[in-house]
Design a protein around this motif. Structure first.
Motif, PDB file in Angstrom:
ATOM      1  N   VAL A  85      -7.252  -0.342 -54.463  1.00  0.00           N
ATOM      2  CA  VAL A  85      -5.681  -0.033 -54.137  1.00  0.00           C
ATOM      3  C   VAL A  85      -6.175   1.292 -53.148  1.00  0.00           C
ATOM      4  O   VAL A  85      -5.561   1.001 -51.960  1.00  0.00           O
ATOM      5  N   LEU A  86      -7.015   2.251 -53.101  1.00  0.00           N
ATOM      6  CA  LEU A  86      -7.528   3.150 -52.170  1.00  0.00           C
ATOM      7  C   LEU A  86      -7.982   2.465 -51.017  1.00  0.00           C
ATOM      8  O   LEU A  86      -7.440   2.701 -49.997  1.00  0.00           O
TER       9      LEU A  86
ATOM     10  N   SER B  27      -5.225   0.524 -49.174  1.00  0.00           N
ATOM     11  CA  SER B  27      -4.207   1.495 -48.628  1.00  0.00           C
ATOM     12  C   SER B  27      -4.746   2.132 -47.426  1.00  0.00           C
ATOM     13  O   SER B  27      -4.025   2.471 -46.449  1.00  0.00           O
ATOM     14  N   ILE B  28      -6.166   2.356 -47.247  1.00  0.00           N
ATOM     15  CA  ILE B  28      -6.735   2.978 -46.136  1.00  0.00           C
ATOM     16  C   ILE B  28      -6.856   1.611 -45.268  1.00  0.00           C
ATOM     17  O   ILE B  28      -6.362   2.060 -43.778  1.00  0.00           O
TER      18      ILE B  28
ATOM     19  N   GLY C 106      -3.323   1.226 -43.445  1.00  0.00           N
ATOM     20  CA  GLY C 106      -2.766   2.550 -43.354  1.00  0.00           C
ATOM     21  C   GLY C 106      -1.758   2.565 -42.296  1.00  0.00           C
ATOM     22  O   GLY C 106      -0.849   3.214 -42.439  1.00  0.00           O
ATOM     23  N   ARG C 107      -1.751   1.610 -41.417  1.00  0.00           N
ATOM     24  CA  ARG C 107      -0.861   1.356 -40.359  1.00  0.00           C
ATOM     25  C   ARG C 107       0.663   1.041 -40.592  1.00  0.00           C
ATOM     26  O   ARG C 107       1.457   1.080 -39.895  1.00  0.00           O
TER      27      ARG C 107
ATOM     28  N   MET D 260       4.599   0.055 -48.335  1.00  0.00           N
ATOM     29  CA  MET D 260       3.269  -0.027 -49.305  1.00  0.00           C
ATOM     30  C   MET D 260       3.590   0.374 -50.543  1.00  0.00           C
ATOM     31  O   MET D 260       3.227   0.146 -51.580  1.00  0.00           O
TER      32      MET D 260
END
Lengths: 213, 261
Positions: free
Chosen positions: B230-231, B234-235, B238-239, B245
């Motif tokens: 998930v990290l 999500s990076i 990120g936009r 999200m």
């Protein structure tokens, strides 16, 4: 619970909201402050802290730059903390459910805020006309009327949303299937990770001090 | 005059009270400047002229506005001292419009883009620590850490911008670039980022490898595996909208539960 009355909570919420643009900008409107504040007042500060942390990180780039009006993250954290602590204190699943419910209201509050700023055009013209006619006191009156209307708008919004939204939230949460509740419990631990990802994305082009490029 | 400066400083907290889409902070600016104009313009007609000069468009960062207010006040003092209209008078609106943009950029970047996230990250670090490592009964201290660290920079900075700009006048514009705000900003952003990484490490350690909280997949696979995925996602995304999200992650969790994972 330290304070029982929804009216008093709505007043505190309205005063926190005024900090966004209308008065001070001391950052009492930030989720990391106002969510634990409401959590503390309702006897469950840890739920407030967790909600504040999630909202602060996930919406890290919601900044009011120039004329842009971003989503009102103060109302997300305040409403979610209020509902979660009032109806289902210390239940993580309910806190996430409250967060889900509070987001559409934050978009609604954004529209209210935009209308308020349009209303301010009328007050500004009234002040300007007053100056032209030698009624300088209208400057002070205009500022305080606008501030009062801002707080009044926020108070009415919070009073209605906290009360009616809370009743609807409570009823819907009770009807949720077991697998949804289990999913919300997982989200309690996974949403901070989304927040960390959002922060890392927004700060990825960081310059290391002392090393010139 | 000290009383007037004090009054002006207190009024700066109201600069955005009458924020409007047509001329933004114009009346707020006037509200702060008014005690000074009352003092320097004793003739009501000349004061009216001065007040009318500042009803035009004005927008900058609310904290940095104090610099422009003080420089404009000095210019108004100069205008008030000159009786004859033929004398060369400073163009206050030109001064305001020239300074507003660059100061807004500095303020947005330092206060909104650096100091606020830094103080928030510091508080988040303590939220993670208070969740398991420290005694949770003291967790009430966290919001005060945020409020104190932010405002012990914010309020003195606002006061200093106003007082020093009254003294230095237009020379203040040469002082601002020398303040090393960029360096301070880089330092704060870097330290804040380190705090986020430290918080993330603690989070993984406390919740990622513990069986007492929840199992995302099977007990054999630690939750840190799902956290890591998930990290990274999500990076990468990120936009995308934070709201989108947020709902996606909750939906993913519900889907995992539905599938019995």
């Amino acid at each position: 619970m330290i304070i029982e009355s929804t009216v008093i909570f709505a007043i505190i919420a309205a005063l926190c909201s005024a900090d966004v643009t209308a008065f001070g900008q001391f950052m009492i409107c930030r989720p990391i402050f106002c969510a634990p504040l409401f959590g503390y007042l309702m006897g469950d500060i840890n739920t407030g802290l967790w909600i504040g942390m999630i909202v602060e990180m996930v919406w890290i780039n919601a900044i009011p730059l120039g004329t842009a009006v971003p989503i009102d993250i103060a109302s997300i954290s305040i409403n979610a903390t209020f509902w979660a602590c009032k109806y289902y204190p210390s239940i993580h699943e309910a806190a996430i459910c409250a967060l889900l419910f509070s987001i559409p209201f934050a978009y609604f509050y954004k529209e209210i805020d935009i209308n308020g700023r349009n209303l301010n055009i009328g007050i500004m013209r009234w002040v300007e006309k007053g100056i032209r006619e030698g009624k300088e006191h209208r400057i002070n009156t205009g500022i305080f009327v606008s501030l009062f209307l801002f707080i009044l708008r926020a108070f009415v919004f919070y009073l209605i949303v906290m009360f009616l939204g809370g009743v609807i939230f409570q009823l819907i949460y009770l009807q949720m299937p077991a697998f949804v509740i289990a999913g919300l419990k997982k989200a309690w631990y996974l949403l901070p990770i989304l927040g960390f990802g959002s922060v890392i994305y927004n700060f990825k082009n960081i310059r290391i001090p002392f090393i010139k490029r | 005059m000290f009383k007037v400066y004090g009054k002006m400083f207190l009024k700066t907290f109201f600069i955005q009270s009458l924020w409007n889409f047509e001329r933004l902070q114009n009346i707020g600016f006037l509200f702060v400047l008014k005690p000074f104009l009352d003092k320097v313009y004793l003739n009501p007609d000349r004061r009216k002229e001065a007040l009318m000069r500042h009803t035009g468009f004005f927008n900058t960062h609310p904290y940095m506005a104090n610099i422009i207010i003080a420089i404009t006040a000095n210019a108004e003092k100069e205008i008030a001292a000159k009786e004859a209209a033929a004398e060369k008078l400073p163009d206050t609106n030109f001064i305001k419009s020239v300074m507003a943009g660059p100061l807004a950029a500095i303020g947005d970047s330092f206060f909104w883009g650096t100091l606020r996230p830094f103080t928030a990250f510091l508080s988040i670090f303590f939220v993670i620590l208070f969740s398991k490592v420290l005694d949770p009964s003291y967790s009430w201290i966290v919001p005060f850490i945020f409020l104190f660290t932010y405002n012990c920079v914010h309020i003195p900075a606002r006061y200093w911008f106003l007082s020093i700009s009254f003294k230095l006048d237009k020379e203040m514009l040469a002082v601002v670039p020398k303040l090393e705000i960029k360096f301070l900003g880089d330092m704060a952003r870097y330290t804040g980022f380190l705090l986020v990484i430290a918080s993330l490490v603690f989070y993984f350690k406390i919740f990622g490898f513990s069986a007492v909280h929840t199992n995302f997949l099977t007990p054999a696979i630690p939750d840190a595996f799902v956290f890591g995925i998930v990290l990274v996602v999500s990076i990468i995304f990120g936009r995308m909208s934070a709201t989108f999200m947020f709902y996606s992650v909750v939906l993913l969790c519900v889907l995992m539960s539905y599938l019995g994972l």
